[in-house]
Design a protein around this motif. Structure first.
Motif, PDB file in Angstrom:
ATOM      1  N   ARG A 255       0.833  -1.210   0.000  1.00 53.31           N
ATOM      2  CA  ARG A 255       0.000   0.000   0.000  1.00 53.31           C
ATOM      3  C   ARG A 255       0.868   1.261   0.000  1.00 53.31           C
ATOM      4  NH1 ARG A 255      -3.413  -1.185   4.148  1.00 53.31           N
ATOM      5  NH2 ARG A 255      -1.980  -0.273   5.634  1.00 53.31           N
ATOM      6  N   GLU A 256       2.002   1.199   0.695  1.00 49.86           N
ATOM      7  CA  GLU A 256       2.860   2.375   0.791  1.00 49.86           C
ATOM      8  C   GLU A 256       3.759   2.575  -0.420  1.00 49.86           C
ATOM      9  OE1 GLU A 256       4.991   1.754   4.421  1.00 49.86           O
ATOM     10  OE2 GLU A 256       3.287   2.382   5.667  1.00 49.86           O
ATOM     11  N   GLY A 257       4.190   1.488  -1.090  1.00 46.99           N
ATOM     12  CA  GLY A 257       5.150   1.669  -2.167  1.00 46.99           C
ATOM     13  C   GLY A 257       4.962   0.814  -3.391  1.00 46.99           C
ATOM     14  N   GLY A 258       3.860   0.092  -3.466  1.00 46.15           N
ATOM     15  CA  GLY A 258       3.606  -0.729  -4.633  1.00 46.15           C
ATOM     16  C   GLY A 258       4.441  -1.997  -4.663  1.00 46.15           C
ATOM     17  N   LEU A 259       4.532  -2.580  -5.846  1.00 42.95           N
ATOM     18  CA  LEU A 259       5.230  -3.861  -6.000  1.00 42.95           C
ATOM     19  C   LEU A 259       6.711  -3.762  -5.686  1.00 42.95           C
ATOM     20  CD1 LEU A 259       3.554  -5.297  -9.225  1.00 42.95           C
ATOM     21  CD2 LEU A 259       3.336  -6.139  -6.885  1.00 42.95           C
ATOM     22  N   THR A 260       7.321  -2.626  -6.025  1.00 43.05           N
ATOM     23  CA  THR A 260       8.750  -2.471  -5.749  1.00 43.05           C
ATOM     24  C   THR A 260       9.024  -2.551  -4.260  1.00 43.05           C
ATOM     25  OG1 THR A 260       8.950  -1.050  -7.688  1.00 43.05           O
ATOM     26  CG2 THR A 260      10.747  -0.973  -6.092  1.00 43.05           C
ATOM     27  N   GLU A 261       8.252  -1.823  -3.471  1.00 41.04           N
ATOM     28  CA  GLU A 261       8.421  -1.843  -2.018  1.00 41.04           C
ATOM     29  C   GLU A 261       8.128  -3.231  -1.452  1.00 41.04           C
ATOM     30  OE1 GLU A 261       9.151  -0.244   1.801  1.00 41.04           O
ATOM     31  OE2 GLU A 261       9.542   0.600  -0.170  1.00 41.04           O
ATOM     32  N   LEU A 262       7.125  -3.890  -2.005  1.00 40.52           N
ATOM     33  CA  LEU A 262       6.755  -5.221  -1.518  1.00 40.52           C
ATOM     34  C   LEU A 262       7.868  -6.228  -1.728  1.00 40.52           C
ATOM     35  CD1 LEU A 262       4.636  -7.262  -0.453  1.00 40.52           C
ATOM     36  CD2 LEU A 262       3.874  -7.523  -2.823  1.00 40.52           C
ATOM     37  N   PHE A 263       8.384  -6.307  -2.948  1.00 43.93           N
ATOM     38  CA  PHE A 263       9.327  -7.372  -3.273  1.00 43.93           C
ATOM     39  C   PHE A 263      10.781  -7.057  -2.935  1.00 43.93           C
ATOM     40  CE2 PHE A 263       5.734  -8.637  -6.018  1.00 43.93           C
ATOM     41  CZ  PHE A 263       5.525  -9.874  -5.452  1.00 43.93           C
ATOM     42  N   THR A 264      11.089  -5.819  -2.501  1.00 47.66           N
ATOM     43  CA  THR A 264      12.454  -5.532  -2.073  1.00 47.66           C
ATOM     44  C   THR A 264      12.671  -5.891  -0.607  1.00 47.66           C
ATOM     45  OG1 THR A 264      11.838  -3.233  -1.633  1.00 47.66           O
ATOM     46  CG2 THR A 264      12.870  -3.715  -3.771  1.00 47.66           C
ATOM     47  N   GLY A 265      11.606  -6.142   0.125  1.00 52.96           N
ATOM     48  CA  GLY A 265      11.723  -6.612   1.511  1.00 52.96           C
ATOM     49  C   GLY A 265      11.625  -8.129   1.547  1.00 52.96           C
ATOM     50  N   GLY A 266      11.962  -8.699   2.669  1.00 49.51           N
ATOM     51  CA  GLY A 266      11.952 -10.151   2.790  1.00 49.51           C
ATOM     52  C   GLY A 266      10.616 -10.742   3.193  1.00 49.51           C
ATOM     53  N   HIS A 267       9.635  -9.903   3.483  1.00 56.15           N
ATOM     54  CA  HIS A 267       8.378 -10.403   4.031  1.00 56.15           C
ATOM     55  C   HIS A 267       7.612 -11.359   3.115  1.00 56.15           C
ATOM     56  CE1 HIS A 267       9.271  -6.831   6.499  1.00 56.15           C
ATOM     57  NE2 HIS A 267       8.843  -7.624   7.467  1.00 56.15           N
ATOM     58  N   PRO A 268       7.418 -11.046   1.828  1.00 54.61           N
ATOM     59  CA  PRO A 268       6.647 -12.000   1.008  1.00 54.61           C
ATOM     60  C   PRO A 268       7.346 -13.350   0.856  1.00 54.61           C
ATOM     61  CG  PRO A 268       7.447 -10.184  -0.346  1.00 54.61           C
ATOM     62  CD  PRO A 268       7.764  -9.855   1.081  1.00 54.61           C
ATOM     63  N   TYR A 269       8.671 -13.337   0.872  1.00 52.72           N
ATOM     64  CA  TYR A 269       9.419 -14.588   0.762  1.00 52.72           C
ATOM     65  C   TYR A 269       9.298 -15.393   2.055  1.00 52.72           C
ATOM     66  CZ  TYR A 269      11.114 -11.600  -2.932  1.00 52.72           C
ATOM     67  OH  TYR A 269      11.164 -10.743  -3.999  1.00 52.72           O
ATOM     68  N   ALA A 270       9.300 -14.673   3.173  1.00 55.00           N
ATOM     69  CA  ALA A 270       9.103 -15.343   4.466  1.00 55.00           C
ATOM     70  C   ALA A 270       7.695 -15.929   4.556  1.00 55.00           C
ATOM     71  CB  ALA A 270       9.352 -14.363   5.611  1.00 55.00           C
ATOM     72  N   VAL A 271       6.696 -15.216   4.019  1.00 58.10           N
ATOM     73  CA  VAL A 271       5.322 -15.725   4.002  1.00 58.10           C
ATOM     74  C   VAL A 271       5.272 -17.053   3.253  1.00 58.10           C
ATOM     75  CG1 VAL A 271       3.012 -15.324   3.056  1.00 58.10           C
ATOM     76  CG2 VAL A 271       4.175 -13.502   4.292  1.00 58.10           C
ATOM     77  N   LEU A 272       5.922 -17.110   2.120  1.00 57.73           N
ATOM     78  CA  LEU A 272       5.953 -18.337   1.316  1.00 57.73           C
ATOM     79  C   LEU A 272       6.673 -19.470   2.059  1.00 57.73           C
ATOM     80  CD1 LEU A 272       5.354 -19.731  -1.390  1.00 57.73           C
ATOM     81  CD2 LEU A 272       7.545 -18.864  -2.205  1.00 57.73           C
ATOM     82  N   ALA A 273       7.836 -19.172   2.630  1.00 52.41           N
ATOM     83  CA  ALA A 273       8.599 -20.201   3.348  1.00 52.41           C
ATOM     84  C   ALA A 273       7.827 -20.711   4.568  1.00 52.41           C
ATOM     85  CB  ALA A 273       9.955 -19.640   3.775  1.00 52.41           C
ATOM     86  N   LEU A 274       7.194 -19.804   5.318  1.00 51.88           N
ATOM     87  CA  LEU A 274       6.423 -20.213   6.487  1.00 51.88           C
ATOM     88  C   LEU A 274       5.206 -21.047   6.076  1.00 51.88           C
ATOM     89  CD1 LEU A 274       6.530 -16.915   8.553  1.00 51.88           C
ATOM     90  CD2 LEU A 274       7.629 -19.083   9.147  1.00 51.88           C
ATOM     91  N   GLY A 275       4.569 -20.667   4.979  1.00 52.55           N
ATOM     92  CA  GLY A 275       3.411 -21.420   4.503  1.00 52.55           C
ATOM     93  C   GLY A 275       3.764 -22.848   4.122  1.00 52.55           C
ATOM     94  N   VAL A 276       4.851 -23.006   3.391  1.00 55.06           N
ATOM     95  CA  VAL A 276       5.275 -24.352   2.970  1.00 55.06           C
ATOM     96  C   VAL A 276       5.695 -25.181   4.180  1.00 55.06           C
ATOM     97  CG1 VAL A 276       7.043 -25.618   1.675  1.00 55.06           C
ATOM     98  CG2 VAL A 276       5.908 -23.650   0.634  1.00 55.06           C
ATOM     99  N   THR A 277       6.476 -24.582   5.090  1.00 56.94           N
ATOM    100  CA  THR A 277       6.918 -25.304   6.281  1.00 56.94           C
ATOM    101  C   THR A 277       5.733 -25.683   7.161  1.00 56.94           C
ATOM    102  OG1 THR A 277       8.988 -24.057   6.209  1.00 56.94           O
ATOM    103  CG2 THR A 277       8.482 -25.226   8.254  1.00 56.94           C
ATOM    104  N   GLY A 278       4.814 -24.737   7.361  1.00 56.70           N
ATOM    105  CA  GLY A 278       3.621 -25.029   8.154  1.00 56.70           C
ATOM    106  C   GLY A 278       2.789 -26.138   7.537  1.00 56.70           C
ATOM    107  N   LEU A 279       2.655 -26.115   6.223  1.00 59.75           N
ATOM    108  CA  LEU A 279       1.899 -27.155   5.530  1.00 59.75           C
ATOM    109  C   LEU A 279       2.532 -28.528   5.734  1.00 59.75           C
ATOM    110  CD1 LEU A 279      -0.458 -27.835   3.604  1.00 59.75           C
ATOM    111  CD2 LEU A 279       1.130 -27.454   1.722  1.00 59.75           C
ATOM    112  N   LEU A 280       3.849 -28.609   5.632  1.00 63.05           N
ATOM    113  CA  LEU A 280       4.535 -29.890   5.855  1.00 63.05           C
ATOM    114  C   LEU A 280       4.336 -30.379   7.291  1.00 63.05           C
ATOM    115  CD1 LEU A 280       7.872 -29.230   3.933  1.00 63.05           C
ATOM    116  CD2 LEU A 280       6.015 -30.757   3.250  1.00 63.05           C
TER     117      LEU A 280
END
Length: 193
Positions: A84-109
């Protein structure tokens, strides 16, 4: 009784705490410390479950998955704020979306391992109780959510959370919950045919 405890616990927690959103805490040390503790506890529970291999292993695995899902929820919220604050550039330059993906896969396993090793009534209540508790901790810890913190409010909030967990456990142990593990189901289906 489980439904009454669950509904009463949620109502009590909301009425006593009067939760309200705030601005995210900008202290990165606090942010990563809370995340590190939550993920560390989840990994410790998963490691304990793997080493002990007792009847509590599915509960430990499901609790670990619930903690990871609660952290994932919080990081999803952080990611949406960054978008919301910076668009896709702001989103993907931080580690949060990647952590969301890693946590989701680990939690699923973890949760699938828990579901395959014991009946749902052993693991589902732990998963269902751990996720919102982890989300509340993250929300108050670094997302800026506010709760009333006077002595009376804290006592009622704790009672509400205890009732929520108790209600989830009672519902999870209800006789309508499936009794077998994933490995047993195909055998029973074959026997019926």
């Amino acid at each position: 009784a489980g439904l009454v405890l669950l509904a009463g616990g949620v109502s009590t927690f909301i009425l006593a705490g009067r939760p309200r959103g705030g601005t995210a805490v900008t202290d990165p040390v606090r942010h990563w410390l809370i995340l590190g503790v939550m993920v560390g506890v989840a990994l410790a529970l998963a490691g304990w479950a793997k080493r002990s291999r007792t009847m509590w292993s599915p509960v430990l695995l499901a609790t670990a998955a619930g903690l990871l899902y609660g952290v994932q929820d919080a990081l999803t919220r952080v990611s949406s704020i960054r978008f919301r604050e910076g668009g896709l550039t702001e989103l993907f330059t931080g580690g949060h979306p990647y952590a969301v993906l890693a946590l989701g896969v680990t939690g699923l396993l973890l949760v699938q391992s828990a579901f395959e090793t014991a009946p749902l009534r052993m693991s589902l209540p732990a998963l269902t109780a751990a996720q919102p508790l982890a989300g509340i901790l993250c929300g108050v810890g670094f997302l800026g959510d506010r709760l009333h913190t006077d002595t009376g409010a804290l006592a009622w909030e704790a009672a509400g959370l205890a009732a929520i967990v108790g209600g989830i456990l009672l519902l999870g142990m209800h006789p309508a919950m499936p009794c077998g593990t994933a490995e047993e189901r195909p055998v029973r289906d074959l026997q019926r045919n």
